[in-house]
Design an enzyme around this catalytic site. Sequence first.
Site, PDB file in Angstrom:
ATOM      1  N   ASP A 354       0.850  -1.171   0.135  1.00  0.00           N
ATOM      2  CA  ASP A 354       0.193  -0.186   0.124  1.00  0.00           C
ATOM      3  C   ASP A 354       0.809   1.565   0.133  1.00  0.00           C
ATOM      4  O   ASP A 354       1.919   1.083   0.439  1.00  0.00           O
ATOM      5  CB  ASP A 354      -0.618  -0.017   1.414  1.00  0.00           C
ATOM      6  CG  ASP A 354      -1.817  -0.810   1.558  1.00  0.00           C
ATOM      7  OD1 ASP A 354      -2.383  -1.356   0.287  1.00  0.00           O
ATOM      8  OD2 ASP A 354      -2.321  -1.084   2.648  1.00  0.00           O
ATOM      9  N   ASP A 665      -4.910  -3.584   4.766  1.00  0.00           N
ATOM     10  CA  ASP A 665      -5.335  -2.903   6.232  1.00  0.00           C
ATOM     11  C   ASP A 665      -6.864  -3.157   6.166  1.00  0.00           C
ATOM     12  O   ASP A 665      -7.310  -3.503   7.449  1.00  0.00           O
ATOM     13  CB  ASP A 665      -4.754  -1.739   6.414  1.00  0.00           C
ATOM     14  CG  ASP A 665      -5.273  -0.713   5.109  1.00  0.00           C
ATOM     15  OD1 ASP A 665      -5.864  -1.144   4.360  1.00  0.00           O
ATOM     16  OD2 ASP A 665      -4.534   0.512   5.108  1.00  0.00           O
ATOM     17  N   ASP A 669      -9.564  -6.506   2.239  1.00  0.00           N
ATOM     18  CA  ASP A 669      -7.988  -7.227   1.691  1.00  0.00           C
ATOM     19  C   ASP A 669      -7.790  -8.488   2.203  1.00  0.00           C
ATOM     20  O   ASP A 669      -6.881  -9.155   1.852  1.00  0.00           O
ATOM     21  CB  ASP A 669      -7.107  -6.031   2.430  1.00  0.00           C
ATOM     22  CG  ASP A 669      -7.061  -4.942   1.640  1.00  0.00           C
ATOM     23  OD1 ASP A 669      -7.221  -4.674   0.767  1.00  0.00           O
ATOM     24  OD2 ASP A 669      -6.536  -3.699   2.369  1.00  0.00           O
TER      25      ASP A 669
HETATM   26  P1  ATP Z   1      -3.322   2.519   0.046  1.00  0.00           P
HETATM   27  O1  ATP Z   1      -4.147   1.564  -0.409  1.00  0.00           O
HETATM   28  O2  ATP Z   1      -2.030   2.976  -0.510  1.00  0.00           O
HETATM   29  O3  ATP Z   1      -3.361   2.750   1.556  1.00  0.00           O
HETATM   30  P2  ATP Z   1      -5.127   4.868   0.152  1.00  0.00           P
HETATM   31  O4  ATP Z   1      -5.216   4.886   1.538  1.00  0.00           O
HETATM   32  O5  ATP Z   1      -5.031   5.939  -0.553  1.00  0.00           O
HETATM   33  O6  ATP Z   1      -4.117   3.635  -0.428  1.00  0.00           O
HETATM   34  P3  ATP Z   1      -7.998   4.068   0.090  1.00  0.00           P
HETATM   35  O7  ATP Z   1      -8.007   4.117   1.688  1.00  0.00           O
HETATM   36  O8  ATP Z   1      -8.463   3.071  -0.542  1.00  0.00           O
HETATM   37  O9  ATP Z   1      -6.376   3.988  -0.184  1.00  0.00           O
HETATM   38  O10 ATP Z   1      -8.249   5.483  -0.614  1.00  0.00           O
HETATM   39  C1  ATP Z   1      -8.612   5.683  -1.786  1.00  0.00           C
HETATM   40  C2  ATP Z   1      -9.343   6.864  -1.862  1.00  0.00           C
HETATM   41  O11 ATP Z   1     -10.470   6.820  -1.275  1.00  0.00           O
HETATM   42  C3  ATP Z   1      -8.685   7.932  -1.542  1.00  0.00           C
HETATM   43  O12 ATP Z   1      -7.674   8.528  -2.794  1.00  0.00           O
HETATM   44  C4  ATP Z   1      -9.542   9.135  -1.390  1.00  0.00           C
HETATM   45  O13 ATP Z   1      -9.954   9.862  -2.532  1.00  0.00           O
HETATM   46  C5  ATP Z   1     -10.706   8.067  -0.834  1.00  0.00           C
HETATM   47  N1  ATP Z   1     -10.665   8.257   0.904  1.00  0.00           N
HETATM   48  C6  ATP Z   1      -9.753   7.777   1.450  1.00  0.00           C
HETATM   49  N2  ATP Z   1     -10.260   7.884   2.923  1.00  0.00           N
HETATM   50  C7  ATP Z   1     -11.538   8.439   2.714  1.00  0.00           C
HETATM   51  C8  ATP Z   1     -12.348   8.717   3.699  1.00  0.00           C
HETATM   52  N3  ATP Z   1     -12.132   8.701   4.932  1.00  0.00           N
HETATM   53  N4  ATP Z   1     -13.597   9.304   3.357  1.00  0.00           N
HETATM   54  C9  ATP Z   1     -13.766   9.441   2.006  1.00  0.00           C
HETATM   55  N5  ATP Z   1     -12.961   9.335   1.198  1.00  0.00           N
HETATM   56  C10 ATP Z   1     -11.861   8.786   1.352  1.00  0.00           C
END
Ligand code: ATP
Length: 932
Positions: A354, A665, A669
Amino acid sequence: MSPRPPRSASPSSTSLAAPADPPRPADASAPWHRLTAVETLTALGSSTDGLDPDEAERRRAEHGPNQLEERGGTSPWRLVWEQLSAVMVLILIGAALLSLVLGKYLEAGAIGAIVILFAVLGFVQEYRAEQAIAALRRMTVPVVRVVRGGSPRDLASVDLVPGDVVVLEAGSVVPADLRLIEFANLRVQEAALTGESDPVDKRTDPGDRDDVPLGDRRSMAYSGTQVTYGRGVGVVVATGMATELGTIASLLQEVAPERTPLQDRLDRIGKQLALAGLIVAALVVAMGAAAGESVTNLVLTAISVAVAVIPEGLPAVVTFTLAVGAQRMLRREALIRKLPAVETLGSVTVICTDKTGTLTQNVMTVTVVDVGGQRVAMGEGGPDRSTLPQGADSALLLTLLAGSLCNDTSIDRDAFGNPVLLGDPTETAFVAAALALGVDVEEIRRRVPRVAEFPFDSERKRMSTVHDPLLSTVLELTGLPQDAPLVFAKGSVDGLLERSTGAFDGGRLVDLDEAVRTRITTADDRLASDGMRVLGVAYRRLPEEVDLADVEAVEGDLVFVGLVGMIDPPRDEVRDAVATCRAAGIRPVMITGDHPLTARAIARDLGISDGERALTGPELDRLTADQFAAAVGVVPVFARVSPEHKLRIVEQLQSQGQVVAMTGDGVNDAPALKRADIGVAMGITGTDVSKEAAEMVLRDDNFATIVAAVEEGRVIYDNLRRFVAFAVAGNLGKIIVMLGWPVPFLLAGGEFETAIALLPLQLLWLNLMTDGLLGFAMGVEPAAPGVMQRPPHRPGAGLWSGGAGWRTAWIGSVIGVVSLGVGFAYHAADRVEWQTMVFTTLAFMQIFQAIGARSERESLRAIGLTSNRVMVGVVGAVAALQLAAIYTPLRTFLDLEPLSTFDLAVPVSLGAALLVVIETTKRFARRGQAPG
Ligand code: ATP
């Protein structure tokens, strides 16, 4: 024991203020699900503010820890039996019995004692290894969010007590039996309890019958089940063994101990050697019989040979090495949940990781808000007014306010009244920015209450909440309509744009035409190219006819308000870890849900990619199978992927022969984590469900820790391999001695004193005191220079690959032939010490061999003569034991003769010569491999 709701008395007869003693009806099938939420709280002496902390403390003392008594795992007796029933031990027991029959009581006693010692040693090691793994598993005890005395806090789930108010979210494993008092699209998978794998929708209204099965009690969430979606709040009604899971815990299947592929292979080698021992014994007996040996002597020979061949120390050394390895990994923040992982880590070829939190710090700070095409820079004290365009005030306010309402951050106050934000960093960043702008978020949350919500998930990549502003005037400044419920949404900009029809521009509502859309997309790309995490914010005035349970309907027709850019700096240590990976022949791959440009910027910064384009999830979906296979083989960055893509990527990599470590996480997943060779969960931000699916948990969520664990894994694998080669070479030497001894006498056809070169006790001594002890020291050999500068060993590569087989064969042969030669020479010279000489030569050649075997490739000088302190100590100890065997009364037990200084110098010099030969062959091997 847990409190039970009253069966007949009115629940409300108990006071709401924490009573001295909560009601405690005794029936295990008491129908909590039949009470209303309020009745349940009342019956438990609790409220929506949770228990008073003092009362919670008192209940903790009364009810004990919230955990199941361990019944799983391997019982000590079972372990003892496993030790005793190992083939090798059975042969030894047979040898002891035979000795007894022959009247060789000393041998019988000694072999018996050694069997016991061996079993105890093996048992202690295995038991300790089991305990260590169990202890490691316990370290992943989940932390739960509870409300006590009106404020939220994180608490170890063992400290939960009946009456505690617990917050559940997607990915939580339900920590105790709960009666739900609040829910938002809460879905729970109850397979652990009911065997049903489809998640069940939960709600809070009481059931109407007592005798419904657990799976149909919609207002209950039971310990051990998993929240797959949504959010909820419940009050604890039972903890520990009093939970439904506790009542069936005794029925849970015993967990089969997990064995590593190497352990299996070693088991096989052990059995093969035992078989070889029997064959060689038969051969020696046949030769002896041909020479007219007495039956007693023949049996004694058979016993000796069997003993010589069996590598007694092997199993204990292997478990010891693996368990010590797991401890070493823990010191580097990698917590191993399954012992085989220790070994598999050494052969990892691809690490899929990630971005957020693993490569970056997961410390989000809003630095830019883009509204109506205008960029506003945000500082610690709020917006930089000089960058605040005219008319942007209300849009800025609306963006941050909506982002803070559509948000699950809990706001607490410290002793000085300063806000303390608890929650997902992406969300706390919104609240922090709103507070800096001067918004009283707590007050607004009270005045504009949430009436429905669709929690964030990594498929939709957004979340939305519905609020009722009808009674409030606080939204006036934002210009929002207040005559209907409002939807606030935040999430990926591309996703929100797809669902928007209007935009908020300079305080006006405009159509989302192509120009506005392009402007927003360009702003999104620009911020993302700087490595920022970008979220969009939108709202909607919700028409009456929309069904509040229908996410598609609610999240439509949105008005796009603004973009928020957050920085999340890369972790400093990751750059080096990525470089180490590359040098070690391991491919790092970033797989993230974030924007492709953000992903690309961070990947380039960390050296994961050279700035190539990132492939996105939707692009992956459009590829043919062949194109997909080709892409997965080379592309370093995948962005905007969903958990299902992760699974496909792991499977594809594995089908290409890669050994894959994959981080994750979220609850979704879990399948990818289970599928990966090494599933890696996040200790800090990971959900309980992901941790349960993983082989390894990173206590610091850090990518660098995976690389450190891989390094340890390589060291452990190398150590085990070298130890096995060492032990087998030693045993080969002994076989040659035992088989070779009678040959010349047989050929000459003359009389000979004995067909037995070494007695059973002498051989056992050599196997345990020499091989065993030296083996333990080999197991703790520190990392050799260059472990992370060579490619991973081929998965499934045999123990004898890379020339190890030949090396073992020639070293074993040299040891055997030289020892035999010394024996013949002394025998020919009519020296009574011939047997002692054979014994001592074998011992010293093995001691020196062990020193030479510390590295397969590097010279002793390169790795440092004293770099393995344990080895230095053990070599000294083994040499001292050898001398004790000759020069102290031990001698009479072992049937040895004292040696003169000159005689003693012979085995020591021969051993030293062997070391010189080993070192010289290594030098040639290095030259042969050197480039050019
Ligand atoms: P990784 O998989 O590398 O941890 P990440 O944490 O960016 O990446 P996600 O958490 O799936 O991946 O987030 C993907 C997208 O969802 C983000 O780019 C953001 O636009 C949106 N996002 C993340 N967290 C939130 C939240 N708490 N509320 C609303 N949208 C969110």
